[in-house]
Design a protein around this motif. Sequence first.
Motif, PDB file in Angstrom:
ATOM      1  N   SER A  86      -5.719 -37.258  23.411  1.00  0.00           N
ATOM      2  CA  SER A  86      -5.282 -35.903  23.765  1.00  0.00           C
ATOM      3  C   SER A  86      -6.513 -35.026  24.001  1.00  0.00           C
ATOM      4  CB  SER A  86      -4.457 -35.297  22.622  1.00  0.00           C
ATOM      5  OG  SER A  86      -5.328 -34.963  21.560  1.00  0.00           O
ATOM      6  N   GLY A  87      -6.266 -33.807  24.457  1.00  0.00           N
ATOM      7  CA  GLY A  87      -7.368 -32.867  24.674  1.00  0.00           C
ATOM      8  C   GLY A  87      -8.040 -32.478  23.367  1.00  0.00           C
ATOM      9  N   SER A  88      -7.238 -32.285  22.314  1.00  0.00           N
ATOM     10  CA  SER A  88      -7.817 -31.903  21.020  1.00  0.00           C
ATOM     11  C   SER A  88      -8.697 -33.025  20.495  1.00  0.00           C
ATOM     12  CB  SER A  88      -6.711 -31.623  19.992  1.00  0.00           C
ATOM     13  OG  SER A  88      -5.904 -30.582  20.452  1.00  0.00           O
ATOM     14  N   ASN A  91     -11.989 -33.098  22.249  1.00  0.00           N
ATOM     15  CA  ASN A  91     -12.894 -32.082  21.687  1.00  0.00           C
ATOM     16  C   ASN A  91     -13.487 -32.542  20.355  1.00  0.00           C
ATOM     17  OD1 ASN A  91     -12.614 -30.406  23.859  1.00  0.00           O
ATOM     18  ND2 ASN A  91     -11.037 -29.117  22.935  1.00  0.00           N
ATOM     19  N   HIS A 115      -8.760 -22.201  22.644  1.00  0.00           N
ATOM     20  CA  HIS A 115      -7.746 -23.141  22.163  1.00  0.00           C
ATOM     21  C   HIS A 115      -7.921 -23.342  20.661  1.00  0.00           C
ATOM     22  CE1 HIS A 115      -5.896 -27.208  21.546  1.00  0.00           C
ATOM     23  NE2 HIS A 115      -4.954 -26.630  22.271  1.00  0.00           N
ATOM     24  N   SER A 117      -8.436 -25.906  19.020  1.00  0.00           N
ATOM     25  CA  SER A 117      -9.548 -26.828  18.725  1.00  0.00           C
ATOM     26  C   SER A 117     -10.914 -26.217  19.043  1.00  0.00           C
ATOM     27  CB  SER A 117      -9.361 -28.139  19.491  1.00  0.00           C
ATOM     28  OG  SER A 117      -9.328 -27.891  20.886  1.00  0.00           O
ATOM     29  N   HIS A 118     -10.948 -24.939  19.411  1.00  0.00           N
ATOM     30  CA  HIS A 118     -12.223 -24.266  19.676  1.00  0.00           C
ATOM     31  C   HIS A 118     -12.695 -23.468  18.451  1.00  0.00           C
ATOM     32  CE1 HIS A 118     -11.453 -24.281  24.341  1.00  0.00           C
ATOM     33  NE2 HIS A 118     -11.368 -25.468  23.785  1.00  0.00           N
ATOM     34  N   PHE A 163     -10.888 -22.617  28.939  1.00  0.00           N
ATOM     35  CA  PHE A 163      -9.940 -21.928  28.075  1.00  0.00           C
ATOM     36  C   PHE A 163      -8.485 -22.287  28.383  1.00  0.00           C
ATOM     37  CE2 PHE A 163     -13.663 -19.360  29.341  1.00  0.00           C
ATOM     38  CZ  PHE A 163     -14.378 -19.461  28.155  1.00  0.00           C
ATOM     39  N   SER A 164      -7.565 -21.690  27.586  1.00  0.00           N
ATOM     40  CA  SER A 164      -6.135 -21.971  27.766  1.00  0.00           C
ATOM     41  C   SER A 164      -5.418 -20.894  28.566  1.00  0.00           C
ATOM     42  CB  SER A 164      -5.440 -22.063  26.402  1.00  0.00           C
ATOM     43  OG  SER A 164      -5.946 -23.132  25.674  1.00  0.00           O
ATOM     44  N   ASP A 189     -14.566 -27.229  28.415  1.00  0.00           N
ATOM     45  CA  ASP A 189     -13.229 -27.775  28.180  1.00  0.00           C
ATOM     46  C   ASP A 189     -12.419 -27.416  29.420  1.00  0.00           C
ATOM     47  OD1 ASP A 189     -10.596 -28.226  27.583  1.00  0.00           O
ATOM     48  OD2 ASP A 189     -10.752 -27.573  25.494  1.00  0.00           O
ATOM     49  N   ALA A 191      -9.553 -28.608  30.384  1.00  0.00           N
ATOM     50  CA  ALA A 191      -8.162 -29.071  30.277  1.00  0.00           C
ATOM     51  C   ALA A 191      -7.249 -28.390  31.292  1.00  0.00           C
ATOM     52  CB  ALA A 191      -7.645 -28.822  28.864  1.00  0.00           C
ATOM     53  N   HIS A 192      -7.378 -27.073  31.414  1.00  0.00           N
ATOM     54  CA  HIS A 192      -6.474 -26.356  32.318  1.00  0.00           C
ATOM     55  C   HIS A 192      -6.861 -26.477  33.785  1.00  0.00           C
ATOM     56  CE1 HIS A 192      -3.146 -24.058  30.616  1.00  0.00           C
ATOM     57  NE2 HIS A 192      -3.730 -24.386  29.477  1.00  0.00           N
ATOM     58  N   THR A 215      -7.692 -32.517  29.344  1.00  0.00           N
ATOM     59  CA  THR A 215      -6.427 -33.240  29.217  1.00  0.00           C
ATOM     60  C   THR A 215      -6.164 -33.838  30.597  1.00  0.00           C
ATOM     61  OG1 THR A 215      -5.228 -31.234  29.803  1.00  0.00           O
ATOM     62  CG2 THR A 215      -5.402 -31.725  27.466  1.00  0.00           C
ATOM     63  N   HIS A 217      -2.805 -34.150  31.627  1.00  0.00           N
ATOM     64  CA  HIS A 217      -1.394 -33.878  31.917  1.00  0.00           C
ATOM     65  C   HIS A 217      -1.118 -32.473  32.442  1.00  0.00           C
ATOM     66  CE1 HIS A 217      -2.300 -33.381  27.572  1.00  0.00           C
ATOM     67  NE2 HIS A 217      -1.661 -32.235  27.717  1.00  0.00           N
ATOM     68  N   LYS A 218      -2.146 -31.663  32.624  1.00  0.00           N
ATOM     69  CA  LYS A 218      -1.866 -30.298  33.099  1.00  0.00           C
ATOM     70  C   LYS A 218      -2.017 -30.283  34.619  1.00  0.00           C
ATOM     71  CE  LYS A 218      -3.099 -28.006  28.768  1.00  0.00           C
ATOM     72  NZ  LYS A 218      -3.712 -28.998  27.883  1.00  0.00           N
TER      73      LYS A 218
HETATM   74  C1  LIG Z   1      -8.270 -25.540  26.882  1.00  0.00           C
HETATM   75  C2  LIG Z   1      -7.499 -26.582  26.136  1.00  0.00           C
HETATM   76  N1  LIG Z   1      -8.158 -27.536  25.474  1.00  0.00           N
HETATM   77  C3  LIG Z   1      -7.524 -28.489  24.768  1.00  0.00           C
HETATM   78  C4  LIG Z   1      -6.151 -28.529  24.728  1.00  0.00           C
HETATM   79  C5  LIG Z   1      -5.498 -29.556  23.847  1.00  0.00           C
HETATM   80  O1  LIG Z   1      -4.794 -30.524  24.473  1.00  0.00           O
HETATM   81  P1  LIG Z   1      -3.746 -31.427  23.669  1.00  0.00           P
HETATM   82  O2  LIG Z   1      -2.515 -30.616  23.526  1.00  0.00           O
HETATM   83  O3  LIG Z   1      -3.605 -32.639  24.555  1.00  0.00           O
HETATM   84  O4  LIG Z   1      -4.375 -31.762  22.360  1.00  0.00           O
HETATM   85  C6  LIG Z   1      -5.405 -27.574  25.406  1.00  0.00           C
HETATM   86  C7  LIG Z   1      -3.927 -27.625  25.360  1.00  0.00           C
HETATM   87  O5  LIG Z   1      -3.199 -26.772  25.678  1.00  0.00           O
HETATM   88  C8  LIG Z   1      -6.096 -26.558  26.133  1.00  0.00           C
HETATM   89  O6  LIG Z   1      -5.435 -25.591  26.768  1.00  0.00           O
END
Ligand SMILES: Cc1ncc(COP(=O)(O)O)c(C=O)c1O
Length: 402
Positions: A86-88, A91, A115, A117-118, A163-164, A189, A191-192, A215, A217-218
């Motif tokens: 996963s994204g977390s 990280n 996020h 995890s930040h 960022f998210s 990061d 992910a987005h 990630t 999946h986004k």
């Molecule tokens: C910027 C960012 N990093 C990491 C993640 C974490 O991803 P995951 O839900 O797969 O752990 C997200 C998830 O929304 C995110 O927006």
Amino acid sequence: MEKLFTLLEEEKKRQNEQLNLIASENFASKNVRMFAGSILTNKYAEGYPKRRYYGGCEKVDEIESLAIEKACELFGVKFANVQPHSGSQANMICYMALMNEHDKLLSLSLDQGGHLSHGSPVNFSSKLYEVHHYHLGKDGRLDYELIHQMAKELKPKIILAGFSSYPFIIDFKKLHDIAKEVGAYLMADIAHIAGLIAGKAIPNPLPYVDVATSTTHKTLRGPRGGLILTNDEEIIKKINKSCFPGVQGGPLEHIIAAKAMCFMEDLSPDYQKYAHDILVNTKTCNDEFALLGDVVSGTETHLFLLNTKKSFGMSGKEAEDKLAKIGITVNKNMLPFDEEKPAITSGLRIGFAALTSRGLKPNDAKFIAHIIHDYLKGDLDIYRASGLVKSITSRLIKVENI
Ligand SMILES: Cc1ncc(COP(=O)(O)O)c(C=O)c1O
């Protein structure tokens, strides 16, 4: 067992009948879903291609090598690790590879668009590391001068950006210069925004960062999972060790195959068009809200923030709950300097990656702004609003056919 099949059918119906404006979601293709549900789930493959702790890994070795090769091609980098679940976890793997316990991490807080995890107080990241947060400027944009000052004073081990719920393009070149000046690693990061980068709709930060996590999946439109990218051979060695055996056990080879399929799909001209279409739909909707007099963040990406408190006199939670009643799925979100709690918030985060995958056109993105505006203002009743939502969903590609 029947119950489970029924629930799956009901969820398919929900996905088809609702307008999904959740910025972190998307609809994976048939091929991605096929590999994610394939017999590859049967295989244990601890380790890396050609260096496994199990026999019978010849085919999964080829699959994982292909996923790595395509990830590198897609992002124009030398090295990739496609194993994070996963994204977390991606990280966590990076932090553990590049920092010792109690080292300093400089990042944006969750309530400003970062996020969990930040470095959120409720997350492992704040328990293992000394976290310092920069904040946004009053205009809702990154304040590079503040980041520069804080970096000089704190000398963090990692400066983290990506960022998210940040709707603007990040100047990674500026952050690179700051990180180099203070001897920090620059970690992105993405992910987005990974899909927008892959589709060449926004600039690629990889030339400027030491390492990037994502990630899949986004906006990338792959299976649920994580990814790590770098151009640095020493860093990938540390990342690989940190991933396995450091943080994870056996990799999910079915998901890795689905990631390989996603990367191959994302290398196509069709995907580049899709990434550009997301930007057009998002900006069209944002600008229509602004024309209607509502308070929006503006956007250069796949998402924007709508201030529901100032626009309609209601919290993000109230707006999210009300919109759910007419088939619009959206998530409440803290706005920069929000005074409400995370469970209430003053606004919504609205994104168009998912609906653009279903073929949504800019005219409908505009129409969505009108439906939300009129309904939340109280000028459109629930029955008419639901009917208008249905008129849009009936024009879209069915999720099982993507
Ligand atoms: C910027 C960012 N990093 C990491 C993640 C974490 O991803 P995951 O839900 O797969 O752990 C997200 C998830 O929304 C995110 O927006």
